[in-house]
Design an enzyme around this catalytic site. Structure first.
Site, short mmCIF file in Angstrom:
data_model
loop_
_atom_site.label_atom_id
_atom_site.label_comp_id
_atom_site.label_asym_id
_atom_site.label_seq_id
_atom_site.Cartn_x
_atom_site.Cartn_y
_atom_site.Cartn_z
CD GLU A 170 4.57 1.64 -1.46
OE1 GLU A 170 3.49 1.18 -1.01
OE2 GLU A 170 4.65 2.70 -2.09
CE LYS B 231 1.40 -0.44 -3.08
NZ LYS B 231 0.98 0.89 -2.60
NE ARG C 18 -9.54 10.39 -11.14
CZ ARG C 18 -8.77 9.47 -10.57
NH1 ARG C 18 -7.54 9.27 -11.03
NH2 ARG C 18 -9.20 8.76 -9.53
CG ASN D 7 -5.75 9.90 -7.83
OD1 ASN D 7 -5.09 8.97 -8.31
ND2 ASN D 7 -6.45 9.78 -6.74
#
Ligand code: MV4
Length: 447
Positions: A200, A158, A292, A290
């Protein structure tokens, strides 16, 4: 408390912020693009300033134009909504430097959680379960293959700067990992300007279960339970629900505790979400945070009887949390259907245009967050989300029945929408049984 909030966003979330501000007696400024002249949020705000042409880079993403508008209108805070500048630490920092309060977490928190390797390390140190994998960034392919031997295949490479499904590569064998590692690095470098990657273990067909948290500027943090967001197509969520069919009260408490620990480790204030992967044996792992307010926040609001946007504003002005953990209670079941201007029969192709007719459903437990109205324009420049239908029922079966009825009442004419997809999904036996994971929409033909 603030006197005036500038809304650096558009569409349904801009209207959502205007409503919360109004309830608090705060005036609002819409900083809008030429495409949104006459749009509902532009009309509903107390003041509206055109900040530029339709392309986001010249309007909703332009930091100088937005900051200048805040200065000119004497706004004392900016709400970024979701998307656009909501998770841009540079923007949050400039707001503070210009003495305008950014309604969200600190720039430091946004930076820490924006770097997925830093986020992982922070959670590991805070005792939050993370997916087995590398401690931090992986520099060489030898390091990657040696670690993959230890954790076992399949593995996932990733991008540190990725997230939301961007910059990921799966490898089932050491040979595949050689290619995946180099490709991931190269792609990450060109997509994000940062080629750093980490490793991962690949969790096969997990559920995406996220926990809503809220923290104040005094160190208090509470969680408001989970949302199951496993009904996704190409990393776009289509339906969310709470409680998750896969989460019982014991798991909710353990995931909630982990999310609160995560928020505290991130020095979190404002509303935020801790995303977990939940595997088929009931083990959960931190995935991302996140920083937000999210599209699906109304699910939690209806389940807990809270107002998360109003709470964000209160917290940003320095007030303490409105509730303790014990005061957060959950009642019934809530489903949100995202109504996008997309044609589900044409591979969900975007379908902008003018809404010729709009009729909202009503009834007990029915809420619609939307900018739709007869004559409203769905612009090709922006996100295709037109409306969110959020429905509460006594239990899951009752909620599904009410959602089907409400979808039947909802009229959005003039454009193709995802309404038929939702009707078919709610009729699907596996959905009705709660038997789904993130692989569901790829496996099943819904419509
Ligand atoms: C994973 C995973 C399996 N194992 N990581 C996709 C979005 C981004 N936030 C991370 N994602 C995934 N990470 C490990 N170690 C599977 C996914 C994933 C996924 C996650 C949530 C919801 C939908 C998904 C669809 C495909 C893959």
């Amino acid at each position: 408390m603030f006197n005036k909030i500038l809304i650096a966003n558009r569409g349904e979330v801009a209207l959502r912020v205007i409503r919360a501000a109004r309830e608090l007696g705060i005036r609002t400024v819409a900083a809008y693009s030429e495409a949104d002249r006459g749009a509902p949020h532009t009309r509903e705000a107390d003041e509206a300033v055109c900040i530029g042409p339709p392309p986001p880079a010249k309007s909703y993403l332009s930091i100088p134009r937005i900051i200048a508008t805040a200065e000119i209108t004497d706004a004392d805070a900016i709400h970024p909504g979701y998307g656009f500048l909501a998770e841009n630490p540079h923007f949050a920092e400039i707001c503070e430097a210009c003495r305008v309060t950014f309604i969200g977490p600190s720039p430091r928190t946004i930076v820490m959680m924006g770097n997925k390797a830093t986020a992982r390390r922070t959670m590991l140190e805070a005792g939050v379960p993370v997916v087995p994998g590398s401690k931090g960034v992986i520099k060489t392919v030898e390091e990657a293959t040696s670690l993959a031997e230890d954790i076992g295949y399949p593995v996932m490479v990733k991008a540190v700067a990725g997230g939301g499904g961007r910059g990921m590569r799966i490898a089932h064998t050491p040979t595949a990992l050689l290619a995946a590692f180099t490709t991931a690095q190269t792609e990450a470098e060109s997509a994000f300007g940062d080629g750093s990657v980490y490793l991962e273990k690949y969790i096969v067909k997990p559920r995406h279960v996220e926990i809503q948290i809220v923290g104040d500027r005094h160190g208090n943090v509470v969680h408001l339970g989970e949302r199951d967001c496993s009904i996704q197509r190409r990393h776009q969520k289509l339906l969310e629900e709470s409680p998750s069919p896969a989460v019982d009260s014991d798991l909710r408490r353990r995931m909630g505790d982990a999310a609160v620990a995560a928020a505290q480790a991130a020095l979190y204030h404002s509303a935020g979400t801790v995303e977990f992967l939940l595997d088929s044996s009931g083990d959960f792992y931190f995935m991302e945070m996140n920083t937000r307010i999210q599209v699906e926040h109304p699910v939690t609001e209806m389940l807990t009887g809270t107002d998360l946007v109003l709470e964000q504003i209160r917290i940003a002005s320095g007030e303490k949390l409105s509730w303790t953990q014990e005061e957060i209670t959950f009642s019934g079941h809530v489903i949100e259907c995202r109504i996008n201007a997309e044609d589900p029969l044409r591979n969900f192709a975007p379908n902008p245009g003018t809404i010729s007719d709009y009729k909202a459903p009503s009834g007990d437990g029915v809420r619609v967050d939307t900018y739709a109205e007869p004559g409203a324009k769905v612009s090709p420049y922006y996100d295709s989300l037109v409306a969110k239908l959020i429905v509460k029922g006594a239990d899951r079966a009752d909620c599904i029945a009410r959602t089907r009825a409400a979808l039947g009442e909802l009229v959005i004419d003039g454009i193709q929408t995802t309404i038929p997809f939702h009707q078919a999904l709610l009729d699907h036996p596996r959905f009705q049984a709660g038997d789904y994971d993130t692989g569901f929409l790829e496996e099943e033909k819904i419509i």
